[in-house]
Write a protein that holds these residues in place. Structure first.
Motif, short mmCIF file in Angstrom:
data_model
loop_
_atom_site.label_atom_id
_atom_site.label_comp_id
_atom_site.label_asym_id
_atom_site.label_seq_id
_atom_site.Cartn_x
_atom_site.Cartn_y
_atom_site.Cartn_z
N GLY A 56 0.83 -1.22 0.00
CA GLY A 56 0.00 0.00 0.00
C GLY A 56 0.85 1.26 0.00
N GLY A 57 0.24 2.37 0.43
CA GLY A 57 0.98 3.62 0.54
C GLY A 57 0.77 4.54 -0.63
N ILE A 58 1.77 5.39 -0.84
CA ILE A 58 1.66 6.43 -1.87
C ILE A 58 2.47 6.01 -3.08
CG2 ILE A 58 2.03 8.88 -2.38
CD1 ILE A 58 2.06 9.21 0.77
N ARG A 62 0.81 9.60 -12.55
CA ARG A 62 0.02 10.84 -12.50
C ARG A 62 -1.38 10.64 -13.08
NH1 ARG A 62 0.70 16.65 -12.93
NH2 ARG A 62 2.62 16.43 -11.73
N GLY A 63 -2.40 11.02 -12.28
CA GLY A 63 -3.78 10.95 -12.76
C GLY A 63 -4.47 9.63 -12.49
N GLY A 65 -5.34 6.30 -9.94
CA GLY A 65 -5.34 5.78 -8.58
C GLY A 65 -5.31 4.27 -8.58
N SER A 156 -9.92 0.43 -4.49
CA SER A 156 -11.38 0.47 -4.38
C SER A 156 -12.00 0.94 -5.70
CB SER A 156 -11.78 1.41 -3.25
OG SER A 156 -11.12 1.07 -2.08
N PRO A 195 -10.34 5.43 -8.28
CA PRO A 195 -11.12 4.64 -7.31
C PRO A 195 -12.09 5.50 -6.51
CG PRO A 195 -8.76 4.23 -7.07
CD PRO A 195 -8.90 5.36 -8.03
N ALA A 196 -13.37 5.13 -6.55
CA ALA A 196 -14.38 5.90 -5.83
C ALA A 196 -15.43 4.98 -5.18
CB ALA A 196 -15.07 6.87 -6.78
N LYS B 24 -12.29 9.22 1.25
CA LYS B 24 -12.44 8.50 -0.02
C LYS B 24 -13.01 9.50 -1.03
CE LYS B 24 -13.67 4.16 -0.02
NZ LYS B 24 -12.51 3.30 0.10
N SER B 25 -12.83 9.17 -2.30
CA SER B 25 -13.37 10.02 -3.36
C SER B 25 -14.87 10.25 -3.17
CB SER B 25 -13.08 9.37 -4.71
OG SER B 25 -13.75 10.02 -5.72
N ILE B 51 -6.46 15.94 -9.40
CA ILE B 51 -5.60 14.75 -9.47
C ILE B 51 -4.66 14.87 -10.68
CG2 ILE B 51 -5.58 12.25 -9.87
CD1 ILE B 51 -6.70 12.63 -7.12
N ASP B 52 -5.22 15.26 -11.82
CA ASP B 52 -4.40 15.37 -13.04
C ASP B 52 -3.31 16.44 -12.89
OD1 ASP B 52 -5.87 13.38 -14.15
OD2 ASP B 52 -7.11 14.66 -15.43
N GLU B 53 -3.63 17.49 -12.13
CA GLU B 53 -2.64 18.55 -11.91
C GLU B 53 -1.61 18.16 -10.85
OE1 GLU B 53 -5.20 21.76 -10.73
OE2 GLU B 53 -6.12 21.89 -12.71
N GLY B 54 -1.84 17.04 -10.17
CA GLY B 54 -0.90 16.57 -9.14
C GLY B 54 -1.06 17.28 -7.80
N ILE B 57 -3.46 13.39 -4.66
CA ILE B 57 -3.09 12.07 -5.18
C ILE B 57 -3.97 11.00 -4.54
CG2 ILE B 57 -0.65 12.53 -5.72
CD1 ILE B 57 -0.05 11.19 -2.93
N TYR B 58 -4.00 9.85 -5.19
CA TYR B 58 -4.66 8.69 -4.60
C TYR B 58 -3.64 7.93 -3.75
CZ TYR B 58 -8.56 9.19 -7.88
OH TYR B 58 -9.64 9.64 -8.59
N THR B 59 -4.10 7.42 -2.61
CA THR B 59 -3.25 6.55 -1.81
C THR B 59 -4.04 5.28 -1.50
OG1 THR B 59 -4.07 7.54 0.25
CG2 THR B 59 -2.06 8.49 -0.69
N TYR B 60 -3.34 4.26 -1.07
CA TYR B 60 -4.01 3.01 -0.73
C TYR B 60 -3.58 2.55 0.66
CZ TYR B 60 -5.83 -1.70 -0.90
OH TYR B 60 -6.52 -2.84 -0.60
N PHE B 61 -4.53 2.46 1.56
CA PHE B 61 -4.27 1.91 2.89
C PHE B 61 -5.43 0.99 3.24
CE2 PHE B 61 -1.92 5.88 2.70
CZ PHE B 61 -0.67 5.50 3.18
N SER B 64 -8.89 2.86 -1.09
CA SER B 64 -8.29 3.96 -1.85
C SER B 64 -8.78 5.30 -1.29
CB SER B 64 -8.66 3.85 -3.32
OG SER B 64 -8.18 2.63 -3.83
N PHE B 65 -7.84 6.20 -1.06
CA PHE B 65 -8.17 7.51 -0.48
C PHE B 65 -7.58 8.63 -1.34
CE2 PHE B 65 -7.99 4.38 2.91
CZ PHE B 65 -9.23 4.56 3.53
N PRO B 70 2.92 14.26 -0.40
CA PRO B 70 3.93 14.70 0.56
C PRO B 70 4.86 15.72 -0.09
CG PRO B 70 4.38 12.47 -0.19
CD PRO B 70 3.09 12.87 -0.80
#
Lengths: 394, 71
Positions: A56-58, A62-63, A65, A156, A195-196, B24-25, B51-54, B57-61, B64-65, B70
């Motif tokens: 997991g993590g970051i 780009r763009g 998920g 997700s 992911p939504a 979450k989204s 998101i496209d502009e950065g 971001i999406y993260t996963y723990f 997905s969030f 950072p």
């Protein structure tokens, strides 16, 4: 490259008649430091009886998920080449029809940017590339997308849809599984890459009830081809099967789940009204039996591997739906199901688990599908339907 | 409401949640559409831009969030 680690425990897995993943990792380790350290860490895991991967993590491109699964070693000092060992999922093609040119290119890209190890295909259905570092993710994505390929689903999100070979190689397919998969993929690009959802959602499409892709056990939404007409019987071919040693009574008639067949030693009779379209007889007597009439699909919901509750199989929501492009009826139904899930689903709750928690009646009312006998999964044990106040007024 | 304004609202929501709750989204879509009285599709579209502009971001723990990258 000289051997980096001694692997006595992994070596045991090379013995015996079957292909070994250890042999393959060793081949890759001969030219990749990443694969060599992967081997070293795996041996340590076997020795210590515990895993050393964090997940997991970051991480991602780009763009997106989805499509990249972050993996990190919890022993980065000991195995520095696998400190990052991310998985990349490439959206597989419907029916897995690749050209050898593409496969060679994919392997070249992966040798250049990754460990050289692949998983073709993962249980997700994606073309899975195992092990690369964070800096290489954007270049890998650029290489694949410039050749017309895209990342698959993870997290997700809607996962990469998959299907059996369908009409491309199988005459028994009742639906165009390949086209359905392609259409779902194109329709819901955002749902796959951004992911939504409360949790994952998988589509798998099988051309008939033989279900070669095991959609009934592995997909939140199983689309299984079926037919409305009778089974056509060629009695001459039935006689040939008997002549060639088939025990029709034992192997066909007695195996029929709804007992709708009979055989008097000369003629095979089918009571089509009682047939549940399981495909057993047709798959066994391909030359003698054939489905006829209108073709379409049964739509089922809710299978999953064990997690919050145990493993579940999908159950029928729509017994028969015509599946013709652009599949609007099917797509509208799915959107309603997602709305229900979005409205009521908890974090990490699959749609099948939600239906069990909220009740089938509430789910059917929300998506606007009438209760039907085919939806009852376990007769007399698990009734989904109860009288409402409104029903009692009638 | 202008798209830039929606983007600002989304960013502020994510920023405010940092360290307290991962969003979450769908949480963002529900909250902003209710607050701003706009459709979820509009929020989704603005989120897509961020998101496209950065900027996000999406993260996963375990799920997905959406988070601020950072520094």
């Amino acid at each position: 490259m000289p051997k980096k680690y001694e692997t006595p425990l992994l070596d045991e897995l090379e013995k015996g008649p079957f292909p070994s993943f250890v042999t393959e990792i060793k081949k890759a380790a001969a030219k990749s430091d990443m694969a060599a350290d992967e081997l070293g860490q795996l041996e340590k895991s076997y020795r210590d009886k515990r895993g050393y991967w964090k997940h997991g993590g970051i991480v991602g491109v780009r763009g997106y998920g989805s499509g990249v699964i972050g993996r990190y070693s919890s022993l980065p000092d000991e195995f520095p080449n696998v400190a990052n060992f991310h998985t990349v999922r490439i959206n597989s093609i419907a029916g897995f029809f690749y050209t050898s040119k593409f496969l060679k290119e994919a392997c070249d890209i992966w040798d250049k940017y990754g460990s050289g190890l692949t998983n073709l295909h993962g249980s997700t259905g994606d073309l899975v590339l195992l092990g690369t570092n964070t800096e290489n993710l954007e270049p890998i994505f650029a290489e694949f997308s410039s050749r017309g390929w895209d990342l698959g689903g993870s997290g997700s999100a809607m996962r990469t849809p998959s299907c059996c070979v369908g009409p491309a190689r199988c005459e028994w397919s009742n639906i165009d599984t390949l086209d359905i998969t392609y259409s779902i993929t194109q329709e819901w690009q955002d749902e796959m890459h951004r992911p939504a959802f409360p949790y994952k959602f998988k589509f798998k499409t099988a051309g008939c009830a033989v279900d070669c892709i095991a959609s009934i056990a592995r997909a939140d939404c199983s689309i299984i081809g079926t037919w409305k007409g009778n089974i056509a019987v060629d009695q001459t071919e039935v006689a040939n099967y008997a002549k060639n040693g088939m025990n029709i009574q034992e192997e066909i008639v007695n195996m029929c789940p709804s007992k709708c067949m009979s055989y008097d030693g000369k003629e095979l009779k089918i009571n089509d009204a009682d047939c549940v379209r399981c495909m057993h007889c047709i798959a066994k007597m391909t030359k003698a039996l054939k489905p006829t009439g209108e073709k379409g699909a049964t739509i089922l919901i809710g299978s999953k591997a064990p997690f919050v509750i145990g493993a579940t199989l999908s159950w029928v929501i729509v017994p028969f739906m015509k599946m013709e492009p652009p599949y609007d009826e099917f797509k509208d139904l799915i959107r309603k199901m997602w709305e229900f899930w979005d409205e009521h689903g908890k974090n990490r709750e699959r749609i099948g688990e939600l239906i069990i928690r909220k009740g089938m009646r509430e789910f059917l009312e929300y998506i606007g599908v009438e209760p039907q006998a085919q939806q009852v999964k376990e007769p007399r044990r698990d009734p989904f339907f109860f009288w409402t106040e409104a029903d009692l007024q009638k | 409401m202008e798209k830039e304004e929606v983007k600002k609202k989304i960013y502020e929501l994510v920023e405010k949640s940092m360290g307290k709750k991962k969003l979450k989204s769908s949480d963002i879509q529900k909250t902003i559409s209710a607050e701003a009285g706009i459709s979820r599709d509009e929020v989704k579209d603005a989120l897509k831009d961020l998101i496209d502009e950065g900027k996000l971001i999406y993260t996963y723990f375990g799920g997905s969030f959406v988070e601020i990258p950072p520094k």
